[in-house]
Design a protein around this motif. Structure first.
Motif, PDB file in Angstrom:
ATOM      1  N   ALA A 103       1.568  -3.613 -11.614  1.00 44.09           N
ATOM      2  CA  ALA A 103       2.053  -3.310 -10.269  1.00 44.09           C
ATOM      3  C   ALA A 103       1.028  -3.694  -9.206  1.00 44.09           C
ATOM      4  O   ALA A 103       1.386  -4.200  -8.139  1.00 44.09           O
ATOM      5  CB  ALA A 103       2.382  -1.816 -10.162  1.00 44.09           C
ATOM      6  N   GLY A 104      -0.234  -3.476  -9.485  1.00 45.26           N
ATOM      7  CA  GLY A 104      -1.266  -3.763  -8.497  1.00 45.26           C
ATOM      8  C   GLY A 104      -1.576  -5.237  -8.336  1.00 45.26           C
ATOM      9  O   GLY A 104      -1.972  -5.684  -7.268  1.00 45.26           O
ATOM     10  N   ASN A 105      -1.406  -6.007  -9.391  1.00 46.68           N
ATOM     11  CA  ASN A 105      -1.750  -7.426  -9.341  1.00 46.68           C
ATOM     12  C   ASN A 105      -0.529  -8.320  -9.425  1.00 46.68           C
ATOM     13  O   ASN A 105      -0.613  -9.459  -9.879  1.00 46.68           O
ATOM     14  CB  ASN A 105      -2.715  -7.771 -10.481  1.00 46.68           C
ATOM     15  CG  ASN A 105      -4.014  -7.032 -10.351  1.00 46.68           C
ATOM     16  OD1 ASN A 105      -4.449  -6.719  -9.252  1.00 46.68           O
ATOM     17  ND2 ASN A 105      -4.640  -6.741 -11.475  1.00 46.68           N
ATOM     18  N   CYS A 106       0.608  -7.824  -8.987  1.00 42.13           N
ATOM     19  CA  CYS A 106       1.847  -8.591  -9.065  1.00 42.13           C
ATOM     20  C   CYS A 106       1.745  -9.886  -8.252  1.00 42.13           C
ATOM     21  O   CYS A 106       2.191 -10.942  -8.702  1.00 42.13           O
ATOM     22  CB  CYS A 106       3.005  -7.730  -8.586  1.00 42.13           C
ATOM     23  SG  CYS A 106       4.605  -8.475  -8.835  1.00 42.13           S
ATOM     24  N   ALA A 107       1.159  -9.810  -7.077  1.00 39.83           N
ATOM     25  CA  ALA A 107       1.032 -11.004  -6.234  1.00 39.83           C
ATOM     26  C   ALA A 107       0.113 -12.036  -6.878  1.00 39.83           C
ATOM     27  O   ALA A 107       0.406 -13.241  -6.856  1.00 39.83           O
ATOM     28  CB  ALA A 107       0.508 -10.620  -4.856  1.00 39.83           C
ATOM     29  N   THR A 151       0.832  -1.209   0.000  1.00 40.98           N
ATOM     30  CA  THR A 151       0.000   0.000   0.000  1.00 40.98           C
ATOM     31  C   THR A 151       0.863   1.254   0.000  1.00 40.98           C
ATOM     32  O   THR A 151       0.583   2.211  -0.730  1.00 40.98           O
ATOM     33  CB  THR A 151      -0.934  -0.005   1.226  1.00 40.98           C
ATOM     34  OG1 THR A 151      -1.738  -1.181   1.178  1.00 40.98           O
ATOM     35  CG2 THR A 151      -1.819   1.223   1.242  1.00 40.98           C
ATOM     36  N   ILE A 152       1.920   1.260   0.789  1.00 36.62           N
ATOM     37  CA  ILE A 152       2.822   2.422   0.832  1.00 36.62           C
ATOM     38  C   ILE A 152       3.513   2.603  -0.518  1.00 36.62           C
ATOM     39  O   ILE A 152       3.576   3.722  -1.052  1.00 36.62           O
ATOM     40  CB  ILE A 152       3.847   2.254   1.968  1.00 36.62           C
ATOM     41  CG1 ILE A 152       3.137   2.359   3.320  1.00 36.62           C
ATOM     42  CG2 ILE A 152       4.951   3.301   1.875  1.00 36.62           C
ATOM     43  CD1 ILE A 152       3.992   1.956   4.505  1.00 36.62           C
ATOM     44  N   LEU A 187       3.746   5.369  -6.030  1.00 35.80           N
ATOM     45  CA  LEU A 187       3.551   5.248  -7.474  1.00 35.80           C
ATOM     46  C   LEU A 187       2.442   6.172  -7.959  1.00 35.80           C
ATOM     47  O   LEU A 187       2.601   6.887  -8.947  1.00 35.80           O
ATOM     48  CB  LEU A 187       3.241   3.800  -7.849  1.00 35.80           C
ATOM     49  CG  LEU A 187       2.928   3.525  -9.310  1.00 35.80           C
ATOM     50  CD1 LEU A 187       4.154   3.783 -10.174  1.00 35.80           C
ATOM     51  CD2 LEU A 187       2.448   2.104  -9.484  1.00 35.80           C
ATOM     52  N   VAL A 188       1.329   6.189  -7.254  1.00 38.04           N
ATOM     53  CA  VAL A 188       0.206   7.033  -7.654  1.00 38.04           C
ATOM     54  C   VAL A 188       0.576   8.509  -7.562  1.00 38.04           C
ATOM     55  O   VAL A 188       0.201   9.310  -8.425  1.00 38.04           O
ATOM     56  CB  VAL A 188      -1.038   6.705  -6.791  1.00 38.04           C
ATOM     57  CG1 VAL A 188      -2.134   7.733  -6.978  1.00 38.04           C
ATOM     58  CG2 VAL A 188      -1.553   5.314  -7.132  1.00 38.04           C
ATOM     59  N   ASN A 189       1.333   8.896  -6.545  1.00 41.68           N
ATOM     60  CA  ASN A 189       1.748  10.293  -6.419  1.00 41.68           C
ATOM     61  C   ASN A 189       2.683  10.725  -7.535  1.00 41.68           C
ATOM     62  O   ASN A 189       2.736  11.900  -7.890  1.00 41.68           O
ATOM     63  CB  ASN A 189       2.414  10.529  -5.067  1.00 41.68           C
ATOM     64  CG  ASN A 189       1.428  10.483  -3.926  1.00 41.68           C
ATOM     65  OD1 ASN A 189       0.220  10.655  -4.119  1.00 41.68           O
ATOM     66  ND2 ASN A 189       1.912  10.218  -2.730  1.00 41.68           N
TER      67      ASN A 189
END
Length: 156
Positions: free
Chosen positions: A53-57, A21-22, A27-29
């Motif tokens: 990046a969001g679904n890497c896991a 999340t951090i 990344l979003v900033n």
């Protein structure tokens, strides 16, 4: 290979979720600066970089499970994530924006509509056959590559 306890696994899951999340917030900033100064368009970042990046896991989980031969679980992880995004996350974000007086719509441009329709049709037709081979996997990879090139070259 030693196993870890249930409480340890839960703590590791919580800590890793917080770290992701951090990192995602950083990344979003940085997105506005990347779009304005870099070669990547908003469509490319939205279609390729952020989902990866969001679904890497989930991508890693599906790959590991598929390598072990459990293809039903690999497809369930992959398709389940897409269904979750389209049926829950996108409408939830629009409703949250409405509650916070932020202008958000579910309007998609022509490129997004064509890309989403084509990929949905392709994945649906491949899943319905219930058998797969390397050619079908390469077709999906080619579709992803074509969509990425189109998002990179598509004018904003």
């Amino acid at each position: 290979m030693p196993t870890i306890g249930r409480k340890t696994a839960i703590v590791l899951l919580i800590v890793s979720s917080l770290l992701v999340t951090i990192c995602r917030q950083f990344l979003v900033n940085a997105l506005d600066d990347i779009i304005s100064s870099g070669p990547f368009s908003q469509a490319f970042i939205g279609f390729i970089i952020l989902p990866t990046a969001g679904n890497c896991a989930e991508l890693l989980t599906a790959t590991i499970v598929a390598a072990r031969g459990d293809f039903d679980l690999a497809i369930g992880v992959s398709v389940g994530s897409s269904i979750q995004m389209s049926l829950f996350v996108t409408p939830f974000v629009v409703l949250a924006g409405w509650a916070m007086n932020k202008e958000m719509t579910m309007y998609f441009g022509l490129f997004e509509i064509v890309a989403l329709f084509a990929t949905t049709f392709l994945v649906n037709s491949l899943i319905l056959s219930s058998k797969t081979n390397a050619l079908e996997g390469s077709i999906l990879c080619a579709c992803y590559f074509i969509m990425g090139v189109g998002a990179y070259l598509f004018p904003t």
